[in-house]
Design an enzyme around this catalytic site. Structure first.
Site, short mmCIF file in Angstrom:
data_model
loop_
_atom_site.label_atom_id
_atom_site.label_comp_id
_atom_site.label_asym_id
_atom_site.label_seq_id
_atom_site.Cartn_x
_atom_site.Cartn_y
_atom_site.Cartn_z
CG HIS A 1 0.31 -34.99 65.84
ND1 HIS A 1 0.92 -36.75 66.36
CD2 HIS A 1 1.19 -35.47 64.62
CE1 HIS A 1 1.53 -37.61 64.56
NE2 HIS A 1 1.68 -36.28 64.37
CB SER B 1 -19.36 -17.91 82.14
OG SER B 1 -19.22 -18.33 83.99
#
Length: 594
Positions: free
Chosen positions: A200, A395
């Site tokens: 999970h 970036s």
């Protein structure tokens, strides 16, 4: 000529797919494959009719021909002197000279000028196959009259498509194997490096980095072994040569209603396309290999005293020795038709076949997407990094960024592949009766682009897996921060062994763990769960275990992770390396430079 910078170019070609996969789906390869088929058809038609009109042609006339047709068919020869379509008593339907002229042109390959000419003809004729029939005929004036004889377009296109699909399928299979092996190597390097497990996406029982990467490889191998070993296994499937609606009416007419000749013709074409032509050399090789195999079986049977089995083997050896070339031809043709063609087709091979192929590709894509996503998640935790070039920029705005851009591209490409499968289901579902043409324009996109995109994704996965960076210090730091919580199951089980109540202990651990968790998350303090348990009388019986030495060795919590992974490497990875050795060496670089 249009400047490539002034027109659209698919990123699959310019940024993702390998040169070999692009070659397989190129116009030149497709049209050369069409030409191979036309040559094989002509060669087979020559072989099955070369004795027409000769003394060797003493077959019984069929009911359709009538008793007088065998002797009288020379009255209706074809204009170029070949045998007539009534029977061909004046000679074969296709001459050796026509076959050899055609062969010379086909084997040199289609030229750029011929491809331009075919495009000009298509603009006039509005039919791509006939444009290429005429274009080829211009290069083979003697063979022009017999090119495409008896065929419909899909006798050429469908069989060519299946040849290309198999070659592309084998390339994907080899690249999947390469990715599996690369992941296996990474798995072996980090076999015993404990790491935090997640369910999970919440901390769970520890595993090892090696086992996690090994599981990625195992999932990919599951697809390779269970899906890629089915439709295109060790043989080529063909539509066969069935004519306009699949009934072979044109070929039955061509060969005077003699079904056995139709079968022999079809089998010969398919064997030529498989590069297994009928000739005396191959016949003799078959005899030698088949006899050698049976002699080995005979020696084994006699050595074990199996008298009855040995007698059967001797009988097979006699049959092989007495087999004539004609019987060999018939047997090989029958085998091709029985095992290498579809039972019944309309004008095309069953379009549901494309759903099998694209679903296989989507299955590989799904596994790659999962692996790439896992790496992206672990990159966020600073545990893994994909390879990053010395001058690579992460970036344009944030110089510190080291984005997992290869894994992101894998996810984008594989999502594209998974979504293309629906096209195959829609096409299969909407083919009316024996065939409608709305399949063509869709398949020209969905089939090649599925392969090109997955080819690029597999190359990217190879790049990532072969240079994957495991930041061991961060792996340990993240695990140790959670390990006190993870140790509680073992603490509880030991306390129960010493007389504790499992349900009461579970509740006490739950309360202490929630409190310790709030301290970590809301106050930014260290995890003090173990200290809380030490102070709780309910755990007095296991105080001797509540020490760092006893509890905080991560390898005590990974179960059989190392053993399982070692077995996987020995039983799957190593045999795979041996099986695909030659194919892997031919794959070339996986670096597309972007």
């Amino acid at each position: 000529m249009t400047n490539p910078n002034d027109t659209y170019t698919s990123p699959l070609a310019s940024r993702n797919a390998s040169p070999e996969m692009l070659r397989l789906w190129s116009p030149r390869h497709k049209f050369n494959t069409w030409r191979r088929i036309w040559l094989a058809v002509a060669e087979a038609q020559y072989e099955v009719t070369k004795d027409w009109g000769s003394e060797a042609d003493q077959r019984t006339p069929t009911v359709r021909e009538g008793a007088e047709s065998i002797g009288s068919s020379a009255k209706n020869p074809l204009p170029d002197g070949r045998g007539s379509l009534d029977h061909g008593a004046s000679g074969p339907l296709v001459t050796k000279e026509q076959v050899e002229e055609l062969r010379a042109v086909v084997e040199r390959g289609i030229s750029d000028a011929e491809m331009v000419r075919a495009s000009e003809l298509e603009r006039e004729l509005r039919h791509d196959v006939m444009a290429h029939v005429h274009c080829l005929g211009e290069q083979c004036p003697k063979a022009k009259a017999i090119i495409h004889l008896g065929c419909t377009s899909q006798d050429v296109v469908c069989n060519a498509d299946l040849l290309i699909l198999r070659a592309a399928h084998k390339q994907i299979e080899a690249k999947a194997a390469r990715a599996i092996l690369t992941l296996g190597e990474t798995s072996a390097k980090h076999l015993a490096l404990a790491t935090l497990g997640f369910t999970h996406y919440q901390p769970a029982q520890p595993t090892t980095v090696g086992r996690r990467v090994g599981e990625w490889a195992a999932n990919l191998d599951l697809v390779r072994s269970e899906r890629f070993q089915t439709f295109f296994n060790d043989w080529q499937m063909f539509r066969g040569f069935r004519g306009a609606t699949g009934t072979q009416a044109s070929f039955l007419q061509l060969f005077n209603a003699d079904s056995s000749v139709v079968d022999e013709f079809e089998g010969r074409v398919l064997l030529l396309l498989e590069n297994r032509p009928f000739n005396a050399v191959n016949f003799q090789r078959w005899k030698e290999e088949a006899s050698a195999s049976q002699r080995r079986m005979l020696a084994m049977s006699e050595g074990m005293g199996e008298t009855e089995k040995a007698a059967k083997v001797r009988a097979r050896l006699d049959r092989i020795a007495n087999t004539t070339e004609e019987e060999y031809v018939a047997d090989q043709a029958d085998s091709m038709l029985r095992y290498h063609t579809f039972d019944l087709t309309g004008q095309t091979y069953p379009r549901v076949t494309d759903t099998f192929i694209l679903a296989d590709l989507a299955s590989v894509a799904a596994v790659l997407h999962k692996i790439a996503t896992d790496i992206r998640l672990l990159s966020n935790r600073k545990e893994l990094d994909e390879p990053f070039g010395k001058n690579q920029i992460g970036s344009s705005a944030m110089p510190y960024k080291r984005n997992p851009m290869k894994c992101e591209r894998i996810c984008g490409l594989t999502r594209f592949v998974m979504n293309l499968v629906g096209n195959a289901y829609d096409t299969a579902a909407t083919q009316w009766l024996e065939r409608t043409l709305d399949d063509s324009s869709n398949r020209r996109l969905s089939l090649p682009e599925s392969f090109l995109a997955l080819d690029g994704a597999l190359d990217l996965m190879h790049e990532v897996a072969s240079g994957l960076v495991v930041n061991e210090a961060m792996v340990r730091k993240n695990l140790m921060a959670e390990l006190p919580f993870l140790a509680t199951e073992n603490i509880m089980m030991e306390a129960v062994k010493l007389g504790g109540d499992r349900q009461d202990l579970h509740e006490k651990i739950r309360v202490h763990a929630q409190a310790a968790g709030m301290r970590v998350k809301q106050e930014g303090l260290d995890n003090d769960l173990i200290e809380r348990l030490r102070q709780d009388p309910a755990f007095a019986s296991v105080h001797h275990l509540l020490t760092e030495d006893q509890l905080l060795d991560p390898m005590k919590y990974v179960g059989r992770a190392v053993e399982q992974t070692e077995r996987f490497i020995a039983e799957v990875i190593e045999p795979l390396r041996e099986h695909y050795g030659d194919e892997l060496s031919e794959l070339g670089s996986s670096d597309r430079g972007v």
